[in-house]
Design a protein around this motif. Sequence first.
Motif, PDB file in Angstrom:
ATOM      1  N   GLU A 115       0.810  -1.358  -0.045  1.00 52.13           N
ATOM      2  CA  GLU A 115       0.057   0.059  -0.153  1.00 52.13           C
ATOM      3  C   GLU A 115       0.732   1.257  -0.005  1.00 52.13           C
ATOM      4  O   GLU A 115       1.858   1.279   0.734  1.00 52.13           O
ATOM      5  CB  GLU A 115      -0.720  -0.059   1.133  1.00 52.13           C
ATOM      6  N   GLY A 116       0.429   2.129  -0.703  1.00 53.58           N
ATOM      7  CA  GLY A 116       1.398   3.371  -0.718  1.00 53.58           C
ATOM      8  C   GLY A 116       2.275   3.497  -1.862  1.00 53.58           C
ATOM      9  O   GLY A 116       3.103   4.392  -2.022  1.00 53.58           O
ATOM     10  N   GLY A 117       2.540   2.460  -2.695  1.00 50.61           N
ATOM     11  CA  GLY A 117       3.517   2.306  -3.613  1.00 50.61           C
ATOM     12  C   GLY A 117       4.253   0.981  -3.964  1.00 50.61           C
ATOM     13  O   GLY A 117       3.936   0.222  -3.152  1.00 50.61           O
ATOM     14  N   ASP A 174       1.375  18.602  -0.973  1.00 49.96           N
ATOM     15  CA  ASP A 174       1.825  17.374  -1.606  1.00 49.96           C
ATOM     16  C   ASP A 174       1.353  16.205  -0.941  1.00 49.96           C
ATOM     17  O   ASP A 174       1.812  15.888  -0.243  1.00 49.96           O
ATOM     18  CB  ASP A 174       3.257  17.457  -1.723  1.00 49.96           C
ATOM     19  N   ASP A 175       0.185  15.351  -1.475  1.00 48.37           N
ATOM     20  CA  ASP A 175      -0.073  14.076  -0.892  1.00 48.37           C
ATOM     21  C   ASP A 175       1.104  13.094  -0.864  1.00 48.37           C
ATOM     22  O   ASP A 175       0.644  12.129  -0.372  1.00 48.37           O
ATOM     23  CB  ASP A 175      -1.119  13.734  -1.387  1.00 48.37           C
ATOM     24  N   ARG A 176       2.085  13.054  -1.632  1.00 46.33           N
ATOM     25  CA  ARG A 176       3.054  12.079  -1.737  1.00 46.33           C
ATOM     26  C   ARG A 176       3.970  12.384  -0.547  1.00 46.33           C
ATOM     27  O   ARG A 176       4.946  11.535  -0.442  1.00 46.33           O
ATOM     28  CB  ARG A 176       3.889  12.396  -3.042  1.00 46.33           C
ATOM     29  N   ALA A 177       3.893  13.353   0.309  1.00 47.12           N
ATOM     30  CA  ALA A 177       4.917  13.612   1.248  1.00 47.12           C
ATOM     31  C   ALA A 177       4.215  13.504   2.778  1.00 47.12           C
ATOM     32  O   ALA A 177       3.236  13.733   2.950  1.00 47.12           O
ATOM     33  CB  ALA A 177       5.670  15.119   1.101  1.00 47.12           C
ATOM     34  N   SER A 178       4.997  13.038   3.645  1.00 51.86           N
ATOM     35  CA  SER A 178       4.598  12.885   5.039  1.00 51.86           C
ATOM     36  C   SER A 178       5.185  14.120   5.655  1.00 51.86           C
ATOM     37  O   SER A 178       6.381  14.505   5.656  1.00 51.86           O
ATOM     38  CB  SER A 178       5.282  11.530   5.771  1.00 51.86           C
ATOM     39  N   LEU A 233      20.961  11.999  -5.182  1.00 57.97           N
ATOM     40  CA  LEU A 233      19.443  12.060  -5.338  1.00 57.97           C
ATOM     41  C   LEU A 233      19.067  10.404  -6.073  1.00 57.97           C
ATOM     42  O   LEU A 233      18.035   9.710  -5.722  1.00 57.97           O
ATOM     43  CB  LEU A 233      18.585  13.025  -5.444  1.00 57.97           C
ATOM     44  N   GLU A 234      19.673  10.423  -7.238  1.00 62.72           N
ATOM     45  CA  GLU A 234      19.294   9.265  -7.970  1.00 62.72           C
ATOM     46  C   GLU A 234      19.676   7.965  -7.575  1.00 62.72           C
ATOM     47  O   GLU A 234      19.038   6.866  -7.824  1.00 62.72           O
ATOM     48  CB  GLU A 234      20.069   9.541  -9.561  1.00 62.72           C
ATOM     49  N   GLN A 235      20.715   8.031  -6.755  1.00 60.57           N
ATOM     50  CA  GLN A 235      21.011   6.664  -6.002  1.00 60.57           C
ATOM     51  C   GLN A 235      20.354   6.359  -4.779  1.00 60.57           C
ATOM     52  O   GLN A 235      20.636   5.442  -4.100  1.00 60.57           O
ATOM     53  CB  GLN A 235      22.816   6.753  -5.958  1.00 60.57           C
ATOM     54  N   SER A 236      19.432   7.449  -4.339  1.00 55.54           N
ATOM     55  CA  SER A 236      18.853   7.069  -2.987  1.00 55.54           C
ATOM     56  C   SER A 236      17.329   6.780  -3.111  1.00 55.54           C
ATOM     57  O   SER A 236      16.724   6.902  -4.112  1.00 55.54           O
ATOM     58  CB  SER A 236      18.959   8.514  -2.438  1.00 55.54           C
ATOM     59  N   GLU A 237      16.844   6.008  -2.034  1.00 57.15           N
ATOM     60  CA  GLU A 237      15.498   5.473  -2.227  1.00 57.15           C
ATOM     61  C   GLU A 237      14.531   6.301  -1.442  1.00 57.15           C
ATOM     62  O   GLU A 237      13.460   6.094  -1.509  1.00 57.15           O
ATOM     63  CB  GLU A 237      15.638   4.192  -1.676  1.00 57.15           C
ATOM     64  N   LEU A 271      12.369  19.109  -5.370  1.00 57.42           N
ATOM     65  CA  LEU A 271      11.744  19.128  -6.668  1.00 57.42           C
ATOM     66  C   LEU A 271      12.314  17.838  -7.344  1.00 57.42           C
ATOM     67  O   LEU A 271      11.428  17.099  -8.255  1.00 57.42           O
ATOM     68  CB  LEU A 271      11.943  20.209  -7.520  1.00 57.42           C
ATOM     69  N   LEU A 272      13.536  17.591  -7.357  1.00 55.18           N
ATOM     70  CA  LEU A 272      14.385  16.605  -7.975  1.00 55.18           C
ATOM     71  C   LEU A 272      13.912  15.051  -7.282  1.00 55.18           C
ATOM     72  O   LEU A 272      14.309  14.218  -7.936  1.00 55.18           O
ATOM     73  CB  LEU A 272      15.673  16.640  -8.017  1.00 55.18           C
ATOM     74  N   SER A 273      13.409  15.356  -6.369  1.00 54.78           N
ATOM     75  CA  SER A 273      13.008  14.084  -5.338  1.00 54.78           C
ATOM     76  C   SER A 273      12.155  13.234  -6.015  1.00 54.78           C
ATOM     77  O   SER A 273      11.962  11.828  -5.845  1.00 54.78           O
ATOM     78  CB  SER A 273      12.681  14.137  -3.873  1.00 54.78           C
ATOM     79  N   GLY A 274      11.454  13.637  -6.923  1.00 55.29           N
ATOM     80  CA  GLY A 274      10.246  12.939  -7.774  1.00 55.29           C
ATOM     81  C   GLY A 274       9.283  12.340  -6.856  1.00 55.29           C
ATOM     82  O   GLY A 274       8.713  12.714  -6.027  1.00 55.29           O
ATOM     83  N   ASP A 275       9.243  10.894  -7.474  1.00 53.62           N
ATOM     84  CA  ASP A 275       8.312   9.925  -6.588  1.00 53.62           C
ATOM     85  C   ASP A 275       8.766   9.275  -5.534  1.00 53.62           C
ATOM     86  O   ASP A 275       8.224   8.381  -4.990  1.00 53.62           O
ATOM     87  CB  ASP A 275       7.570   8.993  -7.721  1.00 53.62           C
ATOM     88  N   LYS A 276       9.989   9.419  -4.955  1.00 54.06           N
ATOM     89  CA  LYS A 276      10.511   8.765  -3.900  1.00 54.06           C
ATOM     90  C   LYS A 276       9.856   9.180  -2.786  1.00 54.06           C
ATOM     91  O   LYS A 276       9.131  10.095  -2.616  1.00 54.06           O
ATOM     92  CB  LYS A 276      12.058   9.235  -3.675  1.00 54.06           C
TER      93      LYS A 276
END
Length: 480
Positions: free
Chosen positions: A10-12, A133-137, A71-75, A102-107
């Motif tokens: 759930e959540g992704g 942003d509903d993608r962020a806590s 950032l590209e290498q982080s989860e 902004l570059l964190s995208g969908d992480k």
Amino acid sequence: MTSEADGGAEGGPAIRTPDQRVRVFVSSTLTELAAERAAARTAITRLHLTPIMFELGARPHAPRELYRAYLEQSEVFVGIYWQQYGWVAPGEEVSGLEDEYLLSGDKPKLIYMKAAAERQPRLTEMLARVEADDRASYKRFDNADDLAELLADDMAVLLTERFARPVPAAAPGRRPVPVPLTPIVGREDEIAAVVALLRDPYVHLVTLIGPGGIGKTRLAIEVARRMSTAGPADLDGVSFIDLAAVRDAAGWTEAVTAVLGIRPEGNRPVLEMLIDRLQGRRLLLVLDNVEQLVAAAADLATLLAACPDLTVLVTSRIVLRLRGEHEVALAPLPTPPAGPQADAETVGRSAAVQLLVARARQVRPDFAVTSDNAAAVAELCRRLDGIPLALELAAAQLRLLTPATLLRRLGTGLDRSLDLTASAVDAPDRQRTLRATIEWSYSLLGEAERALLARLSVFTGSSVSSRRYGTPCRDRIIAR
């Protein structure tokens, strides 16, 4: 790190991380949040994760190309904000702080805002967009210690929901019921009664009561098996949880979550987490060997009250005394009637004899009740009071002994019956002898209960104790 998508959480999508640590990118201004950055680093490291941070000292923010690569290498993205918006490099429209977000995208994003009397206007505007942003806590904190606690809890929850182990845990309620290695004998009426109760929509707690060795676990397994194969069509699942090894009353919920494959979530109470995962699911939980955990019966009541679709089958040597509890007491198996007529056909109809014969044939395939041994077999079953465990322990001795020889060896001494020993090496320690079964119950008694048992176990003169032990035993205790 190479990630492998595994949809379903759930959540992704879940991300498998079998060999490498999850990388956590921490974004913040450097100087004003130095203590908070140190606290975040410690919290992330303690979870055996890898913090990705820039401590460049003189520069307020890292070059765009560098933090983009990291950032590209982080989860996971963690943003920590307070008063300052950060430096805007020449030719750029936003600061590195906002650019990282902004570059964190969908992480997965965990955002923390430190309480402040005032903030730079651009930071206030940025935080308004972040909060929407509903993608962020998004959480607020007061100091570095507060941040560390929030981050540790949130990361634990995130790891549970989004980052999977090499073999995903089973969904709640889908754990298999133990496969019985022997057929159940002489319990059809009890099985039917328990199954009928569990299928009643108004019944949510059934407790199988009986002394050690009476067959509660075996009957519970059979009921669970029948419910899982021929239960209601809308039953989500059946799970069997053996609690014999759990001696701390507060630990039964952890044992249940471990079996169901539910992993801990930070400092969240286990019972609260269990309720959250089981609500709305129509499950049958079989909790085996609960007698040492009755102090936690109130927690079970809380679970049942919060999960109206849940049904629990308990095995215990004592009742739980909960509202709505339906007790099913297991009696010994019927034994052959005493009397001069002990023909093989009459003796063979007894459930106790049928169990003895079935188990004896495991070690001696040609064993049968005959006119020559019928009387000894009948008396052996009566001597053992029709207790299934006692009958199974005795059957193991029939590999080499005849029923008459075994009966003579048992004699009239209770001690000898108690010391019948299991031949199976995988039998639980508490069921390897009848004495061990009684000692298991005795070990659960408090001092006052043991004193009462000792007083109730005293006989004088030519009492049953004298007859069983064959010697005068004034004030001798036979129940140990």
